[in-house]
Design a protein around this motif. Sequence first.
Motif, PDB file in Angstrom:
ATOM      1  N   TRP A   3       3.784   9.581 -28.523  1.00  0.00           N
ATOM      2  CA  TRP A   3       3.359   8.539 -27.607  1.00  0.00           C
ATOM      3  C   TRP A   3       3.068   9.104 -26.221  1.00  0.00           C
ATOM      4  O   TRP A   3       3.796   9.951 -25.713  1.00  0.00           O
ATOM      5  CB  TRP A   3       4.455   7.488 -27.494  1.00  0.00           C
ATOM      6  N   LYS A   4       1.991   8.608 -25.629  1.00  0.00           N
ATOM      7  CA  LYS A   4       1.578   8.983 -24.275  1.00  0.00           C
ATOM      8  C   LYS A   4       0.918   7.783 -23.625  1.00  0.00           C
ATOM      9  O   LYS A   4       0.602   6.806 -24.293  1.00  0.00           O
ATOM     10  CB  LYS A   4       0.574  10.137 -24.308  1.00  0.00           C
ATOM     11  N   TRP A   5       0.670   7.886 -22.352  1.00  0.00           N
ATOM     12  CA  TRP A   5      -0.120   6.865 -21.675  1.00  0.00           C
ATOM     13  C   TRP A   5      -1.291   7.562 -20.999  1.00  0.00           C
ATOM     14  O   TRP A   5      -1.252   8.756 -20.722  1.00  0.00           O
ATOM     15  CB  TRP A   5       0.707   6.073 -20.666  1.00  0.00           C
ATOM     16  N   GLU A   6      -2.334   6.792 -20.742  1.00  0.00           N
ATOM     17  CA  GLU A   6      -3.491   7.319 -20.024  1.00  0.00           C
ATOM     18  C   GLU A   6      -4.284   6.181 -19.405  1.00  0.00           C
ATOM     19  O   GLU A   6      -4.168   5.030 -19.820  1.00  0.00           O
ATOM     20  CB  GLU A   6      -4.369   8.175 -20.926  1.00  0.00           C
ATOM     21  N   TYR A   7      -5.061   6.541 -18.404  1.00  0.00           N
ATOM     22  CA  TYR A   7      -5.957   5.567 -17.793  1.00  0.00           C
ATOM     23  C   TYR A   7      -7.149   5.355 -18.716  1.00  0.00           C
ATOM     24  O   TYR A   7      -7.614   6.286 -19.368  1.00  0.00           O
ATOM     25  CB  TYR A   7      -6.471   6.059 -16.436  1.00  0.00           C
ATOM     26  N   ALA A   8      -7.643   4.142 -18.752  1.00  0.00           N
ATOM     27  CA  ALA A   8      -8.811   3.821 -19.564  1.00  0.00           C
ATOM     28  C   ALA A   8      -9.831   3.066 -18.711  1.00  0.00           C
ATOM     29  O   ALA A   8      -9.491   2.483 -17.683  1.00  0.00           O
ATOM     30  CB  ALA A   8      -8.412   2.957 -20.760  1.00  0.00           C
ATOM     31  N   PHE A   9     -11.052   3.111 -19.160  1.00  0.00           N
ATOM     32  CA  PHE A   9     -12.139   2.360 -18.538  1.00  0.00           C
ATOM     33  C   PHE A   9     -12.256   2.668 -17.047  1.00  0.00           C
ATOM     34  O   PHE A   9     -12.169   3.812 -16.647  1.00  0.00           O
ATOM     35  CB  PHE A   9     -11.979   0.859 -18.788  1.00  0.00           C
ATOM     36  N   GLY A  10     -12.390   1.657 -16.226  1.00  0.00           N
ATOM     37  CA  GLY A  10     -12.563   1.845 -14.795  1.00  0.00           C
ATOM     38  C   GLY A  10     -11.289   2.189 -14.054  1.00  0.00           C
ATOM     39  O   GLY A  10     -11.341   2.554 -12.878  1.00  0.00           O
ATOM     40  N   ALA A  11     -10.149   2.074 -14.703  1.00  0.00           N
ATOM     41  CA  ALA A  11      -8.884   2.374 -14.024  1.00  0.00           C
ATOM     42  C   ALA A  11      -8.811   3.840 -13.625  1.00  0.00           C
ATOM     43  O   ALA A  11      -8.252   4.183 -12.580  1.00  0.00           O
ATOM     44  CB  ALA A  11      -7.698   2.010 -14.917  1.00  0.00           C
ATOM     45  N   GLU A  12      -9.385   4.699 -14.430  1.00  0.00           N
ATOM     46  CA  GLU A  12      -9.375   6.121 -14.101  1.00  0.00           C
ATOM     47  C   GLU A  12     -10.169   6.376 -12.820  1.00  0.00           C
ATOM     48  O   GLU A  12      -9.744   7.132 -11.953  1.00  0.00           O
ATOM     49  CB  GLU A  12      -9.954   6.934 -15.253  1.00  0.00           C
ATOM     50  N   GLU A  13     -11.289   5.722 -12.696  1.00  0.00           N
ATOM     51  CA  GLU A  13     -12.116   5.877 -11.497  1.00  0.00           C
ATOM     52  C   GLU A  13     -11.394   5.304 -10.273  1.00  0.00           C
ATOM     53  O   GLU A  13     -11.381   5.907  -9.198  1.00  0.00           O
ATOM     54  CB  GLU A  13     -13.461   5.169 -11.684  1.00  0.00           C
ATOM     55  N   ALA A  14     -10.767   4.151 -10.427  1.00  0.00           N
ATOM     56  CA  ALA A  14     -10.053   3.530  -9.318  1.00  0.00           C
ATOM     57  C   ALA A  14      -8.855   4.376  -8.892  1.00  0.00           C
ATOM     58  O   ALA A  14      -8.511   4.426  -7.706  1.00  0.00           O
ATOM     59  CB  ALA A  14      -9.593   2.129  -9.702  1.00  0.00           C
ATOM     60  N   ALA A  15      -8.233   5.044  -9.839  1.00  0.00           N
ATOM     61  CA  ALA A  15      -7.060   5.864  -9.531  1.00  0.00           C
ATOM     62  C   ALA A  15      -7.408   7.050  -8.641  1.00  0.00           C
ATOM     63  O   ALA A  15      -6.557   7.542  -7.906  1.00  0.00           O
ATOM     64  CB  ALA A  15      -6.407   6.359 -10.821  1.00  0.00           C
ATOM     65  N   ARG A  16      -8.633   7.491  -8.672  1.00  0.00           N
ATOM     66  CA  ARG A  16      -9.036   8.644  -7.855  1.00  0.00           C
ATOM     67  C   ARG A  16      -8.957   8.357  -6.364  1.00  0.00           C
ATOM     68  O   ARG A  16      -8.769   9.264  -5.563  1.00  0.00           O
ATOM     69  CB  ARG A  16     -10.453   9.071  -8.218  1.00  0.00           C
ATOM     70  N   SER A  17      -9.108   7.079  -5.987  1.00  0.00           N
ATOM     71  CA  SER A  17      -9.104   6.753  -4.560  1.00  0.00           C
ATOM     72  C   SER A  17      -7.869   5.970  -4.130  1.00  0.00           C
ATOM     73  O   SER A  17      -7.761   5.596  -2.973  1.00  0.00           O
ATOM     74  CB  SER A  17     -10.370   5.960  -4.211  1.00  0.00           C
ATOM     75  N   ALA A  18      -6.949   5.727  -5.038  1.00  0.00           N
ATOM     76  CA  ALA A  18      -5.735   4.976  -4.705  1.00  0.00           C
ATOM     77  C   ALA A  18      -4.719   5.892  -4.020  1.00  0.00           C
ATOM     78  O   ALA A  18      -4.698   7.099  -4.271  1.00  0.00           O
ATOM     79  CB  ALA A  18      -5.131   4.363  -5.963  1.00  0.00           C
ATOM     80  N   PRO A  19      -3.869   5.337  -3.172  1.00  0.00           N
ATOM     81  CA  PRO A  19      -2.840   6.136  -2.495  1.00  0.00           C
ATOM     82  C   PRO A  19      -1.862   6.767  -3.496  1.00  0.00           C
ATOM     83  O   PRO A  19      -1.516   6.161  -4.512  1.00  0.00           O
ATOM     84  CB  PRO A  19      -2.120   5.120  -1.610  1.00  0.00           C
ATOM     85  N   ALA A  20      -1.413   7.959  -3.182  1.00  0.00           N
ATOM     86  CA  ALA A  20      -0.526   8.702  -4.079  1.00  0.00           C
ATOM     87  C   ALA A  20       0.788   7.965  -4.333  1.00  0.00           C
ATOM     88  O   ALA A  20       1.308   7.992  -5.449  1.00  0.00           O
ATOM     89  CB  ALA A  20      -0.254  10.083  -3.496  1.00  0.00           C
ATOM     90  N   ALA A  21       1.338   7.311  -3.321  1.00  0.00           N
ATOM     91  CA  ALA A  21       2.603   6.586  -3.502  1.00  0.00           C
ATOM     92  C   ALA A  21       2.444   5.445  -4.499  1.00  0.00           C
ATOM     93  O   ALA A  21       3.324   5.198  -5.329  1.00  0.00           O
ATOM     94  CB  ALA A  21       3.097   6.058  -2.163  1.00  0.00           C
ATOM     95  N   PHE A  22       1.334   4.749  -4.423  1.00  0.00           N
ATOM     96  CA  PHE A  22       1.054   3.665  -5.373  1.00  0.00           C
ATOM     97  C   PHE A  22       0.901   4.218  -6.785  1.00  0.00           C
ATOM     98  O   PHE A  22       1.473   3.695  -7.741  1.00  0.00           O
ATOM     99  CB  PHE A  22      -0.203   2.907  -4.944  1.00  0.00           C
ATOM    100  N   LEU A  23       0.147   5.294  -6.929  1.00  0.00           N
ATOM    101  CA  LEU A  23      -0.063   5.887  -8.254  1.00  0.00           C
ATOM    102  C   LEU A  23       1.244   6.401  -8.851  1.00  0.00           C
ATOM    103  O   LEU A  23       1.452   6.319 -10.064  1.00  0.00           O
ATOM    104  CB  LEU A  23      -1.092   7.015  -8.177  1.00  0.00           C
ATOM    105  N   ALA A  24       2.135   6.900  -8.015  1.00  0.00           N
ATOM    106  CA  ALA A  24       3.436   7.354  -8.508  1.00  0.00           C
ATOM    107  C   ALA A  24       4.215   6.187  -9.119  1.00  0.00           C
ATOM    108  O   ALA A  24       4.873   6.345 -10.158  1.00  0.00           O
ATOM    109  CB  ALA A  24       4.231   8.000  -7.380  1.00  0.00           C
ATOM    110  N   GLN A  25       4.122   5.013  -8.499  1.00  0.00           N
ATOM    111  CA  GLN A  25       4.797   3.823  -9.041  1.00  0.00           C
ATOM    112  C   GLN A  25       4.169   3.394 -10.366  1.00  0.00           C
ATOM    113  O   GLN A  25       4.868   3.036 -11.321  1.00  0.00           O
ATOM    114  CB  GLN A  25       4.736   2.670  -8.040  1.00  0.00           C
ATOM    115  N   VAL A  26       2.839   3.433 -10.437  1.00  0.00           N
ATOM    116  CA  VAL A  26       2.143   3.087 -11.680  1.00  0.00           C
ATOM    117  C   VAL A  26       2.558   4.049 -12.789  1.00  0.00           C
ATOM    118  O   VAL A  26       2.884   3.630 -13.908  1.00  0.00           O
ATOM    119  CB  VAL A  26       0.608   3.115 -11.480  1.00  0.00           C
TER     120      VAL A  26
END
Length: 85
Positions: A3-26
């Motif tokens: 089992w793993k997780w990954e970004y799909a669809f547009g979430a991967e693109e949105a993650a590129r510009s999101a703040p690192a602290a927010f992405l760490a929580q996700v």
Amino acid sequence: MSWKWEYAFGAEEAARSAPAAFLAQVERKADELVRAAEALHLHGRDHEGFDPKGGDVIVPGGMFRYQVVVRSQRVYVVQITCLAF
């Protein structure tokens, strides 16, 4: 495969510009979802039928939407919403 997780669809693109602290929580919550799915679906590759309904998870600074695909042994983060933009 495990089992793993990954970004799909547009979430991967949105993650590129999101703040690192927010992405760490996700990523922390996505790891928890993976552990829960793995415990619930011990024989994921042999799963028959429908996948469980996904959901929304609120994290500091926003939220994300996920979907579990049991036969693929994946938790997909399909949308992220960051309120810091």
